[in-house]
Design a protein around this motif. Sequence first.
Motif, mmCIF file in Angstrom:
data_model
loop_
_atom_site.group_PDB
_atom_site.id
_atom_site.type_symbol
_atom_site.label_atom_id
_atom_site.label_comp_id
_atom_site.label_asym_id
_atom_site.label_seq_id
_atom_site.Cartn_x
_atom_site.Cartn_y
_atom_site.Cartn_z
ATOM 1 N N PHE A 168 124.034 -67.188 90.707
ATOM 2 C CA PHE A 168 123.026 -66.605 91.598
ATOM 3 C C PHE A 168 122.329 -67.747 92.328
ATOM 4 C CE2 PHE A 168 123.509 -63.648 88.053
ATOM 5 C CZ PHE A 168 123.773 -62.462 88.726
ATOM 6 N N PRO A 169 122.839 -68.157 93.482
ATOM 7 C CA PRO A 169 122.259 -69.286 94.203
ATOM 8 C C PRO A 169 120.765 -69.063 94.482
ATOM 9 C CG PRO A 169 124.347 -68.644 95.173
ATOM 10 C CD PRO A 169 123.996 -67.580 94.187
ATOM 11 N N ILE A 170 119.977 -70.108 94.359
ATOM 12 C CA ILE A 170 118.534 -70.039 94.608
ATOM 13 C C ILE A 170 118.281 -70.416 96.056
ATOM 14 C CG2 ILE A 170 116.292 -71.053 94.018
ATOM 15 C CD1 ILE A 170 117.504 -71.564 91.179
ATOM 16 N N VAL A 171 117.631 -69.531 96.800
ATOM 17 C CA VAL A 171 117.345 -69.813 98.208
ATOM 18 C C VAL A 171 115.865 -70.117 98.440
ATOM 19 C CG1 VAL A 171 119.281 -68.414 98.981
ATOM 20 C CG2 VAL A 171 117.021 -67.372 98.824
ATOM 21 N N GLY A 172 115.005 -69.821 97.451
ATOM 22 C CA GLY A 172 113.576 -70.087 97.596
ATOM 23 C C GLY A 172 112.800 -69.365 96.523
ATOM 24 N N GLY A 173 111.523 -69.172 96.788
ATOM 25 C CA GLY A 173 110.712 -68.471 95.798
ATOM 26 C C GLY A 173 109.284 -68.287 96.262
ATOM 27 N N LEU A 174 108.538 -67.472 95.517
ATOM 28 C CA LEU A 174 107.119 -67.220 95.780
ATOM 29 C C LEU A 174 106.327 -67.759 94.598
ATOM 30 C CD1 LEU A 174 104.962 -65.863 97.611
ATOM 31 C CD2 LEU A 174 105.242 -63.799 96.215
ATOM 32 N N LEU A 175 105.417 -68.690 94.862
ATOM 33 C CA LEU A 175 104.646 -69.356 93.815
ATOM 34 C C LEU A 175 103.188 -68.928 93.883
ATOM 35 C CD1 LEU A 175 104.404 -71.636 91.607
ATOM 36 C CD2 LEU A 175 103.886 -73.194 93.513
ATOM 37 N N GLN A 176 102.633 -68.581 92.722
ATOM 38 C CA GLN A 176 101.180 -68.428 92.596
ATOM 39 C C GLN A 176 100.675 -69.582 91.729
ATOM 40 O OE1 GLN A 176 99.407 -65.016 90.575
ATOM 41 N NE2 GLN A 176 97.475 -65.339 91.675
ATOM 42 N N PRO A 177 100.122 -70.630 92.333
ATOM 43 C CA PRO A 177 99.720 -71.812 91.558
ATOM 44 C C PRO A 177 98.653 -71.526 90.510
ATOM 45 C CG PRO A 177 99.875 -72.340 93.898
ATOM 46 C CD PRO A 177 99.991 -70.851 93.783
ATOM 47 N N ARG A 178 97.783 -70.538 90.740
ATOM 48 C CA ARG A 178 96.686 -70.262 89.807
ATOM 49 C C ARG A 178 97.142 -69.447 88.603
ATOM 50 N NH1 ARG A 178 93.726 -66.769 92.520
ATOM 51 N NH2 ARG A 178 92.021 -66.724 91.013
ATOM 52 N N GLY A 179 98.363 -68.927 88.617
ATOM 53 C CA GLY A 179 98.870 -68.201 87.461
ATOM 54 C C GLY A 179 99.201 -69.164 86.338
ATOM 55 N N GLY A 180 99.564 -68.619 85.185
ATOM 56 C CA GLY A 180 99.913 -69.482 84.064
ATOM 57 C C GLY A 180 100.028 -68.719 82.766
ATOM 58 N N THR A 181 99.532 -69.325 81.694
ATOM 59 C CA THR A 181 99.631 -68.721 80.368
ATOM 60 C C THR A 181 98.321 -68.945 79.610
ATOM 61 O OG1 THR A 181 100.540 -70.727 79.358
ATOM 62 C CG2 THR A 181 102.133 -69.120 80.221
ATOM 63 N N ALA A 182 98.121 -68.175 78.541
ATOM 64 C CA ALA A 182 96.990 -68.351 77.629
ATOM 65 C C ALA A 182 97.489 -68.133 76.210
ATOM 66 C CB ALA A 182 95.863 -67.376 77.968
ATOM 67 N N ARG A 183 96.711 -68.560 75.237
ATOM 68 C CA ARG A 183 97.087 -68.390 73.832
ATOM 69 C C ARG A 183 96.615 -67.018 73.358
ATOM 70 N NH1 ARG A 183 100.621 -69.591 69.854
ATOM 71 N NH2 ARG A 183 99.665 -69.147 67.841
ATOM 72 N N HIS A 184 97.571 -66.105 73.088
ATOM 73 C CA HIS A 184 97.193 -64.719 72.819
ATOM 74 C C HIS A 184 96.291 -64.564 71.598
ATOM 75 C CE1 HIS A 184 100.513 -65.605 70.327
ATOM 76 N NE2 HIS A 184 101.445 -64.817 70.852
ATOM 77 N N ASP A 185 96.585 -65.269 70.504
ATOM 78 C CA ASP A 185 95.745 -65.148 69.310
ATOM 79 C C ASP A 185 94.326 -65.639 69.583
ATOM 80 O OD1 ASP A 185 97.866 -64.168 67.767
ATOM 81 O OD2 ASP A 185 98.552 -66.193 67.280
ATOM 82 N N ALA A 186 94.206 -66.735 70.307
ATOM 83 C CA ALA A 186 92.889 -67.288 70.613
ATOM 84 C C ALA A 186 92.068 -66.312 71.450
ATOM 85 C CB ALA A 186 93.027 -68.627 71.330
ATOM 86 N N VAL A 187 92.735 -65.566 72.333
ATOM 87 C CA VAL A 187 92.035 -64.576 73.151
ATOM 88 C C VAL A 187 91.422 -63.495 72.261
ATOM 89 C CG1 VAL A 187 92.338 -62.797 74.918
ATOM 90 C CG2 VAL A 187 93.480 -65.012 75.168
ATOM 91 N N ALA A 188 92.215 -62.993 71.315
ATOM 92 C CA ALA A 188 91.698 -61.964 70.401
ATOM 93 C C ALA A 188 90.561 -62.518 69.550
ATOM 94 C CB ALA A 188 92.821 -61.439 69.514
ATOM 95 N N TRP A 189 90.751 -63.716 69.001
ATOM 96 C CA TRP A 189 89.715 -64.300 68.135
ATOM 97 C C TRP A 189 88.435 -64.593 68.906
ATOM 98 C CZ3 TRP A 189 93.818 -68.287 66.156
ATOM 99 C CH2 TRP A 189 94.733 -67.619 65.328
ATOM 100 N N GLY A 190 88.570 -65.133 70.105
ATOM 101 C CA GLY A 190 87.386 -65.455 70.904
ATOM 102 C C GLY A 190 86.605 -64.214 71.293
ATOM 103 N N LEU A 191 87.315 -63.151 71.712
ATOM 104 C CA LEU A 191 86.642 -61.907 72.079
ATOM 105 C C LEU A 191 86.001 -61.247 70.870
ATOM 106 C CD1 LEU A 191 89.247 -60.459 74.603
ATOM 107 C CD2 LEU A 191 86.904 -61.142 75.149
ATOM 108 N N ALA A 192 86.682 -61.305 69.718
ATOM 109 C CA ALA A 192 86.124 -60.712 68.493
ATOM 110 C C ALA A 192 84.842 -61.431 68.094
ATOM 111 C CB ALA A 192 87.143 -60.774 67.364
ATOM 112 N N ARG A 193 84.876 -62.745 68.110
ATOM 113 C CA ARG A 193 83.681 -63.508 67.754
ATOM 114 C C ARG A 193 82.551 -63.238 68.745
ATOM 115 N NH1 ARG A 193 82.779 -70.024 67.563
ATOM 116 N NH2 ARG A 193 82.717 -69.668 69.811
ATOM 117 N N GLY A 194 82.896 -63.171 70.032
ATOM 118 C CA GLY A 194 81.882 -62.912 71.047
ATOM 119 C C GLY A 194 81.256 -61.535 70.905
ATOM 120 N N ALA A 195 82.092 -60.506 70.673
ATOM 121 C CA ALA A 195 81.570 -59.148 70.518
ATOM 122 C C ALA A 195 80.716 -59.044 69.262
ATOM 123 C CB ALA A 195 82.726 -58.150 70.475
#
Length: 418
Positions: A168-195
Amino acid sequence: MSRYSVFSVLKGGLTGQTHWGRAWRDPEPKPEYDAIIIGGGGHGLATAYYLAKLHGMTNIAVLEKGWLGGGNTGRNTTIVRSNYMLEANAHFYEHSLKLWEGLSVDLNYNVMFSQRGVLNLAHSDAQMDAYARRGNAMRLNGIDAELLDREQVRRYAPVLDFSDSARFPIVGGLLQPRGGTARHDAVAWGLARGADSLGVDIIQNCEVTGFDIQGGAVKGVQTTRGAIKAEKIGMAVAGHTSQVAALAGLTLPIESHLLQAFVSEPLKPFIDGVVTFGAGHFYISQSDKGGLVFGGDLDGYNSYAQRGNLPLIEHLGEEGMALMPSIGRIRMLRHWAGVMDMSMDGSPIIGKTPIKGLYLNGGWCYGGFKATPGSGWVFAHTIAHDEPHWINRDLDLARFRDGRMVDERGAGPIPGHH
């Protein structure tokens, strides 16, 4: 970090954390609350957190049938993005991304949000035209988008197959520079502690078994730990939305499917951002521990299991090899499945139900984790004011009755659209 806190961490590590305080309480359920949130995953915890922080509702319980974050919050590929084209989704997911950008500071807890970029690959001129349209729509809504040609993609992700023999030859792409990843467990723990710090009761091992409804209005729930009264109840139970809603007599335009995710053995830095394969449905990134994290299509049949099947493993292996043949000798460490609540138009449902005081947060399809803070923010507003915020106004349940579909191709394949 001060010397004192460093030594505290070392002491805790060497003594099995025997003297560490709990990050959140483990209270017994009270007989009555001002509001109940069903579901102790990211969305439920975020809803409780924002209800307490922004709307002054602190007499709240989060009811979780198992353990906190044990559903889809802990069983996903951690991608965060807002590269949607349609107005309703664009505004919602961009609001969520902006909340992600300040979430660690807001919670005083590192959720490990890494804006490493999300790249959608294009493999034909027609696909480039479609990405140009989506990118223009994103920019008109204030969302960052960059259309890349083949050489720009090569510089961004040189590990991809740019050879003349690429399937499947690559001809280009669409980039969102501000996208990315987060640590899912940390999200749950941080929200739980905050709530919890704001007074919210987080009650684990408390399954909802029924609703108390009088005169078309909800009055409370029945649980495995007794009856609990509340006149505002929000459902945020992901793949089990149809099951819980059925307890209240509601039939929803949602199907539950399995979505598998995979992680490889740890590697040295290999992929900087998140890359999605435009010729199929495959997405891959590299975790902070070095493992390649990837996933793709649904398993294709209705299920509430949290396990996958071999045909899809083979299918994703083929897609990964077509995209980057160098991963062929890498060992897969483990795989798992989340239970996905797939709506009929690929967009979420956040709003009121026909039962007064009962609110619905579901139908997340492929977009649940990335929506976590935004979902909680608008759902909290909806519950507090008994009216949706303008950001989730068009993501209501009634749109399926009225024919106002938010048919979002940027969400991924949708049941019935294959």
